[in-house]
Design a protein around this motif. Sequence first.
Motif, PDB file in Angstrom:
ATOM      1  N   ALA A  71       0.857  11.002  -4.727  1.00  0.00           N
ATOM      2  CA  ALA A  71       0.450  12.023  -3.776  1.00  0.00           C
ATOM      3  C   ALA A  71      -0.576  13.335  -4.334  1.00  0.00           C
ATOM      4  O   ALA A  71      -0.438  14.038  -3.823  1.00  0.00           O
ATOM      5  CB  ALA A  71       2.064  13.167  -3.671  1.00  0.00           C
TER       6      ALA A  71
ATOM      7  N   VAL B 287      -2.724   3.110   0.484  1.00  0.00           N
ATOM      8  CA  VAL B 287      -2.070   2.979   1.724  1.00  0.00           C
ATOM      9  C   VAL B 287      -0.305   2.779   1.425  1.00  0.00           C
ATOM     10  O   VAL B 287       0.072   3.268   0.629  1.00  0.00           O
ATOM     11  CB  VAL B 287      -2.570   2.286   2.787  1.00  0.00           C
ATOM     12  CG1 VAL B 287      -0.942   2.577   3.526  1.00  0.00           C
ATOM     13  CG2 VAL B 287      -3.615   2.666   3.766  1.00  0.00           C
ATOM     14  N   GLU B 288      -0.510   2.122   0.016  1.00  0.00           N
ATOM     15  CA  GLU B 288       0.866   0.859  -0.019  1.00  0.00           C
ATOM     16  C   GLU B 288       1.118   2.244  -1.406  1.00  0.00           C
ATOM     17  O   GLU B 288       2.701   2.279  -0.997  1.00  0.00           O
ATOM     18  CB  GLU B 288       1.127  -0.426  -0.675  1.00  0.00           C
ATOM     19  CG  GLU B 288       2.284  -1.093  -0.921  1.00  0.00           C
ATOM     20  CD  GLU B 288       1.626  -1.964  -1.536  1.00  0.00           C
ATOM     21  OE1 GLU B 288       1.020  -2.815  -1.586  1.00  0.00           O
ATOM     22  OE2 GLU B 288       2.430  -2.334  -2.782  1.00  0.00           O
TER      23      GLU B 288
ATOM     24  N   GLY C  71       0.786   5.362  -1.602  1.00  0.00           N
ATOM     25  CA  GLY C  71       0.939   7.114  -0.694  1.00  0.00           C
ATOM     26  C   GLY C  71       0.421   7.383  -1.534  1.00  0.00           C
ATOM     27  O   GLY C  71       0.217   9.151  -2.157  1.00  0.00           O
TER      28      GLY C  71
ATOM     29  N   HIS D 105      -4.804  12.035  -0.864  1.00  0.00           N
ATOM     30  CA  HIS D 105      -5.865  11.093   0.224  1.00  0.00           C
ATOM     31  C   HIS D 105      -6.811  10.390  -0.250  1.00  0.00           C
ATOM     32  O   HIS D 105      -6.976   9.831  -1.507  1.00  0.00           O
ATOM     33  CB  HIS D 105      -6.051  13.064   0.550  1.00  0.00           C
ATOM     34  CG  HIS D 105      -7.242  13.143  -0.296  1.00  0.00           C
ATOM     35  ND1 HIS D 105      -6.267  14.733  -0.500  1.00  0.00           N
ATOM     36  CD2 HIS D 105      -7.988  13.808  -1.028  1.00  0.00           C
ATOM     37  CE1 HIS D 105      -6.771  15.577  -1.380  1.00  0.00           C
ATOM     38  NE2 HIS D 105      -7.810  14.875  -1.821  1.00  0.00           N
TER      39      HIS D 105
ATOM     40  N   ALA E 111      -3.910   0.804   8.074  1.00  0.00           N
ATOM     41  CA  ALA E 111      -2.101   2.016   7.890  1.00  0.00           C
ATOM     42  C   ALA E 111      -1.966   1.061   9.369  1.00  0.00           C
ATOM     43  O   ALA E 111       0.193   1.630   8.535  1.00  0.00           O
ATOM     44  CB  ALA E 111      -3.065   3.546   8.248  1.00  0.00           C
TER      45      ALA E 111
ATOM     46  N   GLN F 153       0.776  -1.311   7.989  1.00  0.00           N
ATOM     47  CA  GLN F 153       1.691  -1.056   6.799  1.00  0.00           C
ATOM     48  C   GLN F 153       2.509  -0.235   7.640  1.00  0.00           C
ATOM     49  O   GLN F 153       3.416   0.737   7.186  1.00  0.00           O
ATOM     50  CB  GLN F 153       1.533  -0.456   5.783  1.00  0.00           C
ATOM     51  CG  GLN F 153       0.191  -1.637   5.001  1.00  0.00           C
ATOM     52  CD  GLN F 153      -0.208  -0.913   3.820  1.00  0.00           C
ATOM     53  OE1 GLN F 153       0.980  -0.065   3.319  1.00  0.00           O
ATOM     54  NE2 GLN F 153      -0.947  -1.055   2.981  1.00  0.00           N
TER      55      GLN F 153
ATOM     56  N   LYS G 116       1.665   3.159   8.142  1.00  0.00           N
ATOM     57  CA  LYS G 116       2.300   4.465   7.605  1.00  0.00           C
ATOM     58  C   LYS G 116       0.502   5.373   8.241  1.00  0.00           C
ATOM     59  O   LYS G 116      -0.030   4.599   9.114  1.00  0.00           O
ATOM     60  CB  LYS G 116       0.988   4.287   6.047  1.00  0.00           C
ATOM     61  CG  LYS G 116       2.230   3.715   5.238  1.00  0.00           C
ATOM     62  CD  LYS G 116       2.673   3.926   4.165  1.00  0.00           C
ATOM     63  CE  LYS G 116       4.034   3.277   3.069  1.00  0.00           C
ATOM     64  NZ  LYS G 116       3.196   2.410   2.073  1.00  0.00           N
TER      65      LYS G 116
ATOM     66  N   PRO H 228      -2.046   7.560   6.467  1.00  0.00           N
ATOM     67  CA  PRO H 228      -2.989   8.572   5.625  1.00  0.00           C
ATOM     68  C   PRO H 228      -3.662   9.251   6.030  1.00  0.00           C
ATOM     69  O   PRO H 228      -3.927   9.657   6.614  1.00  0.00           O
ATOM     70  CB  PRO H 228      -3.796   7.039   4.715  1.00  0.00           C
ATOM     71  CG  PRO H 228      -3.618   6.057   5.629  1.00  0.00           C
ATOM     72  CD  PRO H 228      -2.880   6.200   6.935  1.00  0.00           C
TER      73      PRO H 228
END
Length: 433
Positions: free
Chosen positions: A105, A123-124, A126, A129, A145, A148, A150, A152
């Motif tokens: 993160a 992306v996986e 996390g 940015h 994204a 998945q 998600k 991002p």
Amino acid sequence: MEFVSDNLNVNEKGNLTIGGTDTVELAAKYGTPLYVMDEQTVRTNCRRFNDSIKKFYGDMGRVHYASKALSCMEMCRIVGSEGLGLDAVSIGELYTAVKAGFDPAKIGFHGNNKTNEELSYAVEIGVGHIIVDNISELHRLEKIAEEQGKKPHIMFRIKPGIDAHTHDFVKTGQIDSKFGFALETGEAFEAVKEAVACKNVELYGVHCHIGSQIFDIAPFEEAAKVMLTFIAKIKNELDYEIKGLNLGGGFGIKYLNEHDPQPFEVFMERVAKVVAEQCGALNISRPFIYIEPGRSIAAPAGITLYTVGARKEIPNIRTYISIDGSMADSPRYILYGSEYEAVVANKANEERTERVTIAGKCCESGDLIGENMPLQHAEAGDIIAVCATGAYNYSMSSNYNRLQKPAVVFVNNGESRIAVKRETLDDIIRNDV
Ligand code: LLP
């Protein structure tokens, strides 16, 4: 004797020390060539950045170490333990950080041509940015994204149109650059419009990086102004708030005695002031600020040790001192003509009475560590330390001529430990079939 980095000293034996550790003993213990990093200097540099961003910008800022300067698991652990975030530019740098236990993160993921594999991985895991460089990347990321499930956070890499005074190869802020979206042409604004409408990514910030080894603070102030004006345009015309502003890295360091970089505190004080003034004038909220120093954290903490193999005096021309390393472990002279300070580590008390060319062992004439370098009288068997090599040396090293990459050793208060092992001959043929 004065040296470019203040972690260097001379002990009672007349040997060069780094962080209190005898470099001649390090060479004997681990062999040469050897990259040596002083942990305390890395930590002090991290704290200097952290403290000044806090002092001048409060809790609204974070320092991301640009790991391209020196990426290895131990370096990630050290900067992570100092509370810094990380800038990574490839799946390899991401993987190194993740394996070192770095909090994803707190990672910003860069690159002007990220592959789908790299984007999926980012992306996986996390990452904090993803700094999107171009419109095709935005489209590919949207899809990844969505797949998945998600959303991002992204920043856009912007070319602010600033021409910093540094080597052409490391300039990045001008319009003719492979990095990022141009402001002048409207390309950046069009991309923002598109991103605001995207369902699967959240446009969080904008990013710029104007170049590397920059001594002048004015181009950074200029870049901050340009970026804030852009943030205000987005607010006014699209009613969208950009929350993060990443101002990149690039702070110059002292490679030679005549270099005189400004303390980072001065940089931060001036940039924070410009940001506050501009935000007031433009009537926008102060963004969360990120900076990405690489060289200024790693370079002064490191030296490279070599053993002299031969001395060749060519009358009225020059003296070559040949060492057991080369452009494969020290590529910055052949790439950029970068200059370094060198010391004969076992004669560190003596005056530097000669001017020599330090030559590597690769099969090409340009393979030099430097020319016209002031040095103590060096002969076969002497240990040479090249100073301030902690950034962009190990990280840009290669196996040219099938040379084995040196080990990286960290020292701390007289103790030393291996962070990256020296490559073996079997490592050299590891992937051959
Ligand atoms: N952020 C971004 C987006 C960058 O591209 C870079 C460096 C940095 C931060 C960190 O810059 P620093 O604080 O280290 O100057 N190999 C060259 C330097 C290339 C720098 C590339 N980008 C050299 O050895 O001088």
